[in-house]
Design a protein around this motif. Structure first.
Motif, PDB file in Angstrom:
ATOM      1  N   GLY A 152     -32.932  -0.522 -42.998  1.00 40.42           N
ATOM      2  CA  GLY A 152     -32.657   0.823 -43.515  1.00 40.42           C
ATOM      3  C   GLY A 152     -32.282   1.827 -42.436  1.00 40.42           C
ATOM      4  O   GLY A 152     -32.126   3.001 -42.728  1.00 40.42           O
ATOM      5  N   THR A 153     -32.147   1.389 -41.202  1.00 43.26           N
ATOM      6  CA  THR A 153     -31.790   2.323 -40.125  1.00 43.26           C
ATOM      7  C   THR A 153     -30.480   1.882 -39.463  1.00 43.26           C
ATOM      8  O   THR A 153     -30.005   0.773 -39.674  1.00 43.26           O
ATOM      9  CB  THR A 153     -32.890   2.390 -39.041  1.00 43.26           C
ATOM     10  OG1 THR A 153     -33.005   1.112 -38.436  1.00 43.26           O
ATOM     11  CG2 THR A 153     -34.221   2.822 -39.625  1.00 43.26           C
ATOM     12  N   MET A 154     -29.953   2.766 -38.660  1.00 38.41           N
ATOM     13  CA  MET A 154     -28.733   2.456 -37.932  1.00 38.41           C
ATOM     14  C   MET A 154     -28.895   2.960 -36.499  1.00 38.41           C
ATOM     15  O   MET A 154     -29.363   4.063 -36.272  1.00 38.41           O
ATOM     16  CB  MET A 154     -27.527   3.137 -38.581  1.00 38.41           C
ATOM     17  CG  MET A 154     -26.221   2.772 -37.919  1.00 38.41           C
ATOM     18  SD  MET A 154     -24.790   3.460 -38.765  1.00 38.41           S
ATOM     19  CE  MET A 154     -24.985   2.838 -40.409  1.00 38.41           C
ATOM     20  N   THR A 155     -28.524   2.106 -35.552  1.00 43.39           N
ATOM     21  CA  THR A 155     -28.545   2.492 -34.142  1.00 43.39           C
ATOM     22  C   THR A 155     -27.116   2.719 -33.692  1.00 43.39           C
ATOM     23  O   THR A 155     -26.237   1.886 -33.951  1.00 43.39           O
ATOM     24  CB  THR A 155     -29.187   1.385 -33.278  1.00 43.39           C
ATOM     25  OG1 THR A 155     -30.527   1.171 -33.742  1.00 43.39           O
ATOM     26  CG2 THR A 155     -29.212   1.775 -31.821  1.00 43.39           C
ATOM     27  N   VAL A 156     -26.884   3.839 -33.039  1.00 48.21           N
ATOM     28  CA  VAL A 156     -25.558   4.161 -32.524  1.00 48.21           C
ATOM     29  C   VAL A 156     -25.673   4.310 -31.017  1.00 48.21           C
ATOM     30  O   VAL A 156     -26.469   5.105 -30.521  1.00 48.21           O
ATOM     31  CB  VAL A 156     -25.006   5.469 -33.144  1.00 48.21           C
ATOM     32  CG1 VAL A 156     -23.639   5.811 -32.554  1.00 48.21           C
ATOM     33  CG2 VAL A 156     -24.940   5.358 -34.655  1.00 48.21           C
ATOM     34  N   ALA A 157     -24.902   3.528 -30.284  1.00 46.63           N
ATOM     35  CA  ALA A 157     -24.830   3.649 -28.830  1.00 46.63           C
ATOM     36  C   ALA A 157     -23.441   4.153 -28.487  1.00 46.63           C
ATOM     37  O   ALA A 157     -22.440   3.533 -28.848  1.00 46.63           O
ATOM     38  CB  ALA A 157     -25.100   2.310 -28.158  1.00 46.63           C
ATOM     39  N   GLU A 158     -23.383   5.283 -27.834  1.00 48.70           N
ATOM     40  CA  GLU A 158     -22.104   5.872 -27.455  1.00 48.70           C
ATOM     41  C   GLU A 158     -22.047   5.945 -25.943  1.00 48.70           C
ATOM     42  O   GLU A 158     -22.983   6.423 -25.306  1.00 48.70           O
ATOM     43  CB  GLU A 158     -21.963   7.265 -28.072  1.00 48.70           C
ATOM     44  CG  GLU A 158     -20.599   7.861 -27.918  1.00 48.70           C
ATOM     45  CD  GLU A 158     -20.397   9.096 -28.796  1.00 48.70           C
ATOM     46  OE1 GLU A 158     -19.250   9.526 -28.918  1.00 48.70           O
ATOM     47  OE2 GLU A 158     -21.377   9.622 -29.362  1.00 48.70           O
ATOM     48  N   SER A 159     -20.976   5.438 -25.366  1.00 39.55           N
ATOM     49  CA  SER A 159     -20.842   5.383 -23.908  1.00 39.55           C
ATOM     50  C   SER A 159     -19.601   6.128 -23.455  1.00 39.55           C
ATOM     51  O   SER A 159     -18.549   6.035 -24.083  1.00 39.55           O
ATOM     52  CB  SER A 159     -20.743   3.936 -23.429  1.00 39.55           C
ATOM     53  OG  SER A 159     -21.906   3.222 -23.770  1.00 39.55           O
ATOM     54  N   TYR A 160     -19.758   6.850 -22.355  1.00 39.13           N
ATOM     55  CA  TYR A 160     -18.640   7.527 -21.711  1.00 39.13           C
ATOM     56  C   TYR A 160     -18.583   7.048 -20.277  1.00 39.13           C
ATOM     57  O   TYR A 160     -19.604   6.976 -19.605  1.00 39.13           O
ATOM     58  CB  TYR A 160     -18.837   9.051 -21.699  1.00 39.13           C
ATOM     59  CG  TYR A 160     -18.775   9.685 -23.058  1.00 39.13           C
ATOM     60  CD1 TYR A 160     -17.577  10.175 -23.550  1.00 39.13           C
ATOM     61  CD2 TYR A 160     -19.921   9.799 -23.839  1.00 39.13           C
ATOM     62  CE1 TYR A 160     -17.521  10.768 -24.802  1.00 39.13           C
ATOM     63  CE2 TYR A 160     -19.866  10.387 -25.090  1.00 39.13           C
ATOM     64  CZ  TYR A 160     -18.670  10.875 -25.565  1.00 39.13           C
ATOM     65  OH  TYR A 160     -18.616  11.456 -26.802  1.00 39.13           O
ATOM     66  N   GLN A 161     -17.399   6.727 -19.818  1.00 38.83           N
ATOM     67  CA  GLN A 161     -17.214   6.368 -18.422  1.00 38.83           C
ATOM     68  C   GLN A 161     -16.367   7.465 -17.784  1.00 38.83           C
ATOM     69  O   GLN A 161     -15.260   7.752 -18.228  1.00 38.83           O
ATOM     70  CB  GLN A 161     -16.507   5.022 -18.287  1.00 38.83           C
ATOM     71  CG  GLN A 161     -16.287   4.615 -16.851  1.00 38.83           C
ATOM     72  CD  GLN A 161     -15.687   3.222 -16.772  1.00 38.83           C
ATOM     73  OE1 GLN A 161     -16.108   2.318 -17.488  1.00 38.83           O
ATOM     74  NE2 GLN A 161     -14.712   3.055 -15.912  1.00 38.83           N
ATOM     75  N   PHE A 162     -16.940   8.096 -16.759  1.00 41.42           N
ATOM     76  CA  PHE A 162     -16.226   9.122 -16.022  1.00 41.42           C
ATOM     77  C   PHE A 162     -15.691   8.524 -14.734  1.00 41.42           C
ATOM     78  O   PHE A 162     -16.362   7.712 -14.097  1.00 41.42           O
ATOM     79  CB  PHE A 162     -17.172  10.280 -15.650  1.00 41.42           C
ATOM     80  CG  PHE A 162     -17.543  11.165 -16.795  1.00 41.42           C
ATOM     81  CD1 PHE A 162     -16.819  12.316 -17.054  1.00 41.42           C
ATOM     82  CD2 PHE A 162     -18.618  10.863 -17.600  1.00 41.42           C
ATOM     83  CE1 PHE A 162     -17.168  13.146 -18.115  1.00 41.42           C
ATOM     84  CE2 PHE A 162     -18.981  11.686 -18.650  1.00 41.42           C
ATOM     85  CZ  PHE A 162     -18.247  12.832 -18.908  1.00 41.42           C
ATOM     86  N   GLU A 163     -14.502   8.939 -14.345  1.00 41.64           N
ATOM     87  CA  GLU A 163     -13.961   8.598 -13.035  1.00 41.64           C
ATOM     88  C   GLU A 163     -13.594   9.900 -12.352  1.00 41.64           C
ATOM     89  O   GLU A 163     -13.150  10.845 -13.002  1.00 41.64           O
ATOM     90  CB  GLU A 163     -12.727   7.703 -13.168  1.00 41.64           C
ATOM     91  CG  GLU A 163     -13.082   6.303 -13.632  1.00 41.64           C
ATOM     92  CD  GLU A 163     -11.886   5.373 -13.663  1.00 41.64           C
ATOM     93  OE1 GLU A 163     -10.816   5.741 -13.138  1.00 41.64           O
ATOM     94  OE2 GLU A 163     -12.040   4.284 -14.225  1.00 41.64           O
ATOM     95  N   ASN A 164     -13.807   9.945 -11.044  1.00 41.88           N
ATOM     96  CA  ASN A 164     -13.519  11.152 -10.291  1.00 41.88           C
ATOM     97  C   ASN A 164     -12.757  10.771  -9.037  1.00 41.88           C
ATOM     98  O   ASN A 164     -13.323  10.196  -8.114  1.00 41.88           O
ATOM     99  CB  ASN A 164     -14.814  11.890  -9.939  1.00 41.88           C
ATOM    100  CG  ASN A 164     -14.555  13.241  -9.313  1.00 41.88           C
ATOM    101  OD1 ASN A 164     -13.438  13.567  -8.927  1.00 41.88           O
ATOM    102  ND2 ASN A 164     -15.603  14.031  -9.199  1.00 41.88           N
TER     103      ASN A 164
END
Length: 173
Positions: free
Chosen positions: A114-126
């Motif tokens: 009954g649940t949902m897991t959301v993994a959101e990833s951001y990759q930064f480059e500089n």
């Protein structure tokens, strides 16, 4: 106990000169999280030396953190790597992104009953010579749905580094 004996130099990569006054802290990663060993300031030549001993059983990697201009830089020392002459680069800080950009944005959605897991990833480059750090508004803003009930985990991972958990700073709705 084993002697940590970690020394080296903090260099300001923006100017190419040694960085005095940076705070360098040594941690030993454990199952319970990073265990503090010692913290020192760099001298006028950017040099630091940590001589406190690591508690027994400390054969794993070590984590060095240098803090300069409000920004934390992490350096992992894997087992067997040199602990003398360690170089830690730091950069001048700017509230503007400069050369920093998001190079990857990915989401993983996992239903679990009954649940949902959301993994959101951001990759930064500089590619620039300054670190993007805006303590007033943050560098990355995101919203949580009401059903998340404020539950969020933020992990930061530098190239070749260990994941470091950070607290999310609530900014309203």
């Amino acid at each position: 106990a084993a002697n940590a004996a970690v020394d080296g130099t903090v260099t300001n990569a923006s100017s190419g000169k040694p960085q005095s006054g940076a705070t360098v802290t040594l941690f030993q990663p454990t199952q319970q999280g990073p265990q503090f060993i010692d913290s020192v300031k760099t001298d006028a030549a950017g040099k630091f030396s940590i001589t406190k001993e690591i508690p027994a059983g400390g054969a794993g990697p070590l984590l060095l953190q240098a803090v300069y201009a409000g920004v934390q830089y992490n350096k992992t020392l894997p087992p067997g790597s040199p602990t003398t002459g360690v170089e830690i680069p730091v950069y001048e800080s700017s509230k503007q992104p400069g050369g920093a950009k998001i190079s990857l944005h990915a989401m993983l959605i996992e239903p679990n009953g009954g649940t949902m897991t959301v993994a959101e990833s951001y990759q930064f480059e500089n590619d620039g010579k300054t670190t993007w750090n805006n303590p007033d508004t943050g560098n990355l803003q995101f919203s949580l749905p009401a059903a998340a009930e404020g539950k969020v985990q933020v992990n930061v991972l530098a190239p070749g580094g260990l994941p470091i958990r950070r607290a999310a700073d609530p900014a309203g709705q």
